[in-house]
Design a protein around this motif. Structure first.
Motif, mmCIF file in Angstrom:
data_model
loop_
_atom_site.group_PDB
_atom_site.id
_atom_site.type_symbol
_atom_site.label_atom_id
_atom_site.label_comp_id
_atom_site.label_asym_id
_atom_site.label_seq_id
_atom_site.Cartn_x
_atom_site.Cartn_y
_atom_site.Cartn_z
ATOM 1 N N ALA A 212 -20.986 22.090 -53.814
ATOM 2 C CA ALA A 212 -21.065 23.167 -52.823
ATOM 3 C C ALA A 212 -20.819 22.634 -51.422
ATOM 4 N N GLU A 213 -21.362 21.457 -51.138
ATOM 5 C CA GLU A 213 -21.166 20.875 -49.813
ATOM 6 C C GLU A 213 -19.691 20.608 -49.539
ATOM 7 N N ILE A 214 -18.966 20.247 -50.604
ATOM 8 C CA ILE A 214 -17.532 19.974 -50.434
ATOM 9 C C ILE A 214 -16.739 21.266 -50.312
ATOM 10 N N THR A 215 -17.017 22.222 -51.205
ATOM 11 C CA THR A 215 -16.211 23.449 -51.256
ATOM 12 C C THR A 215 -16.473 24.380 -50.082
ATOM 13 N N GLU A 216 -17.566 24.190 -49.409
ATOM 14 C CA GLU A 216 -17.877 25.079 -48.290
ATOM 15 C C GLU A 216 -17.318 24.575 -46.959
ATOM 16 N N THR A 217 -16.603 23.475 -46.956
ATOM 17 C CA THR A 217 -16.046 22.946 -45.708
ATOM 18 C C THR A 217 -14.733 23.641 -45.370
ATOM 19 N N ASP A 218 -14.373 23.637 -44.080
ATOM 20 C CA ASP A 218 -13.097 24.206 -43.628
ATOM 21 C C ASP A 218 -11.930 23.450 -44.238
ATOM 22 N N TYR A 219 -12.107 22.163 -44.396
ATOM 23 C CA TYR A 219 -11.030 21.344 -44.967
ATOM 24 C C TYR A 219 -10.708 21.800 -46.387
ATOM 25 N N PHE A 220 -11.764 22.055 -47.184
ATOM 26 C CA PHE A 220 -11.544 22.489 -48.561
ATOM 27 C C PHE A 220 -10.922 23.890 -48.593
ATOM 28 N N ALA A 221 -11.358 24.750 -47.669
ATOM 29 C CA ALA A 221 -10.783 26.099 -47.607
ATOM 30 C C ALA A 221 -9.294 26.027 -47.267
ATOM 31 N N ASP A 222 -8.919 25.114 -46.360
ATOM 32 C CA ASP A 222 -7.514 24.951 -46.010
ATOM 33 C C ASP A 222 -6.708 24.456 -47.203
ATOM 34 N N LEU A 223 -7.300 23.525 -47.987
ATOM 35 C CA LEU A 223 -6.618 23.038 -49.185
ATOM 36 C C LEU A 223 -6.412 24.161 -50.189
ATOM 37 N N GLN A 224 -7.377 25.039 -50.312
ATOM 38 C CA GLN A 224 -7.243 26.161 -51.238
ATOM 39 C C GLN A 224 -6.101 27.087 -50.804
ATOM 40 N N ARG A 225 -5.987 27.344 -49.496
ATOM 41 C CA ARG A 225 -4.913 28.213 -49.001
ATOM 42 C C ARG A 225 -3.548 27.589 -49.263
ATOM 43 N N LYS A 226 -3.462 26.282 -49.039
ATOM 44 C CA LYS A 226 -2.190 25.602 -49.275
ATOM 45 C C LYS A 226 -1.827 25.629 -50.754
ATOM 46 N N ALA A 227 -2.823 25.415 -51.614
ATOM 47 C CA ALA A 227 -2.555 25.448 -53.049
ATOM 48 C C ALA A 227 -2.098 26.831 -53.481
ATOM 49 N N ALA A 228 -2.717 27.871 -52.922
ATOM 50 C CA ALA A 228 -2.329 29.238 -53.272
ATOM 51 C C ALA A 228 -0.913 29.528 -52.810
ATOM 52 N N SER A 229 -0.558 29.005 -51.646
ATOM 53 C CA SER A 229 0.789 29.227 -51.123
ATOM 54 C C SER A 229 1.830 28.558 -52.003
ATOM 55 N N LEU A 230 1.502 27.351 -52.465
ATOM 56 C CA LEU A 230 2.435 26.647 -53.342
ATOM 57 C C LEU A 230 2.606 27.381 -54.659
ATOM 58 N N ARG A 231 1.507 27.881 -55.206
ATOM 59 C CA ARG A 231 1.607 28.620 -56.461
ATOM 60 C C ARG A 231 2.431 29.890 -56.290
ATOM 61 N N GLY A 232 2.422 30.470 -55.051
ATOM 62 C CA GLY A 232 3.179 31.695 -54.812
ATOM 63 C C GLY A 232 4.612 31.438 -54.393
ATOM 64 N N GLY A 233 5.046 30.205 -54.344
ATOM 65 C CA GLY A 233 6.422 29.877 -53.990
ATOM 66 C C GLY A 233 6.667 29.840 -52.504
ATOM 67 N N GLY A 234 5.648 29.922 -51.721
ATOM 68 C CA GLY A 234 5.807 29.889 -50.277
ATOM 69 C C GLY A 234 5.918 28.473 -49.765
ATOM 70 N N HIS A 235 6.079 28.392 -48.477
ATOM 71 C CA HIS A 235 6.163 27.078 -47.839
ATOM 72 C C HIS A 235 4.899 26.834 -47.046
ATOM 73 N N ILE A 236 4.517 25.624 -47.054
ATOM 74 C CA ILE A 236 3.323 25.263 -46.299
ATOM 75 C C ILE A 236 3.741 24.919 -44.885
ATOM 76 N N ARG A 237 3.149 25.618 -43.969
ATOM 77 C CA ARG A 237 3.462 25.338 -42.570
ATOM 78 C C ARG A 237 2.528 24.258 -42.077
ATOM 79 N N THR A 238 3.164 23.250 -41.592
ATOM 80 C CA THR A 238 2.367 22.149 -41.060
ATOM 81 C C THR A 238 2.438 22.175 -39.565
ATOM 82 N N GLU A 239 1.390 21.817 -38.967
ATOM 83 C CA GLU A 239 1.358 21.793 -37.516
ATOM 84 C C GLU A 239 2.046 20.539 -37.015
ATOM 85 N N GLY A 240 2.822 20.696 -35.958
ATOM 86 C CA GLY A 240 3.499 19.534 -35.384
ATOM 87 C C GLY A 240 4.271 19.939 -34.159
ATOM 88 N N PRO A 241 4.942 19.028 -33.504
ATOM 89 C CA PRO A 241 5.701 19.337 -32.291
ATOM 90 C C PRO A 241 6.949 20.141 -32.628
#
Length: 241
Positions: A212-241
């Motif tokens: 629970a301590e791991i899954t409730e972090t913002d980092y884990f939530a971000d990983l879940q969103r990225k995984a869902a995007s990959l499963r949906g065929g989308g592209h992961i937007r990464t932050e950068g210049p």
């Protein structure tokens, strides 16, 4: 322990006729009989258990009756085996000497068979009573030791099996100790099982909390969103210049 009907008598006499007469007479009384021709043979036989009474002559080659008596009295295993001296020395001084050396009784030769039979019966009865008493005292000692072991938690119930077979108060006490110990052991096993189950629950709860301590972090939530995007065929937007 033996009684008069099943006792074993060791006849020690260097005269074969005397040995034969005594053997026949004793066997007619239902006794087991063994023989020795002198004191050396007698002590060799007495080194093994099973003799309940000794009929001992005095004048013998190699080792006489006096020395046999002295050695039996000096041996803790033999000093309580009753000895009846049957000797041709018919005088009070000799009888006193033998009794002082440990003999239980003294009969001069030629002996009266009826009197000898009575003396043998009395000696075997006294030995039987002493054996019963010694056995009882030994078993009392076992129960007393068990009491301390019960208190210390080191008692093993099987150590009192022999005492527990008695049908008297001592046997009842032994059975009580055994029952107490077995009940304590059973409670300990149940407690160990409960503690084991509790440890499993604690480990499971600890694991769930860590997850629970791991899954409730913002980092884990971000990983879940990225995984869902990959499963949906989308592209992961990464932050950068």
């Amino acid at each position: 322990m033996t009684d008069q009907r099943t006792g074993t008598v060791l006849v020690v006499d260097d005269d074969p006729t005397n040995r034969l007469l005594l053997r026949r007479g004793l066997e007619r009384e239902g006794l087991q009989v063994e023989t020795a021709v002198d004191g050396v043979e007698a002590l060799d036989r007495l080194a093994a258990p099973g003799i309940d009474l000794v009929l001992l002559d005095l004048l013998m080659p190699r080792l006489d009756g006096h020395e046999v008596l002295a050695r039996m009295r000096a041996d803790a295993r033999l000093r309580h085996v009753p000895v009846i001296v049957v000797s041709g020395a018919d005088d009070t001084a000799e009888a006193v000497r033998c009794i002082e050396l440990g003999a239980e009784d003294f009969l001069p030769k030629p002996f009266d068979p009826v009197l000898l039979r009575a003396r043998i019966g009395a000696s075997l009865s006294r030995k039987w009573l002493r054996d019963v008493e010694q056995d009882y005292l030994q078993q009392v000692g076992l129960v007393l030791r068990a009491a301390g072991e019960v208190e210390a938690g080191t008692f093993e119930p099987t150590t009192l099996d022999a005492v527990a077979g008695r049908d008297d108060a001592l046997g009842g006490l032994a059975r009580t100790f055994q029952t107490m110990a077995r009940e304590v052991r059973a409670r300990e096993r149940r407690l160990e099982q409960q503690v084991g189950a509790l440890r499993i629950e604690i480990d499971q709860a600890r694991t769930a909390r860590q997850v629970a301590e791991i899954t409730e972090t913002d980092y884990f939530a971000d990983l879940q969103r990225k995984a869902a995007s990959l499963r949906g065929g989308g592209h992961i937007r990464t932050e950068g210049p």
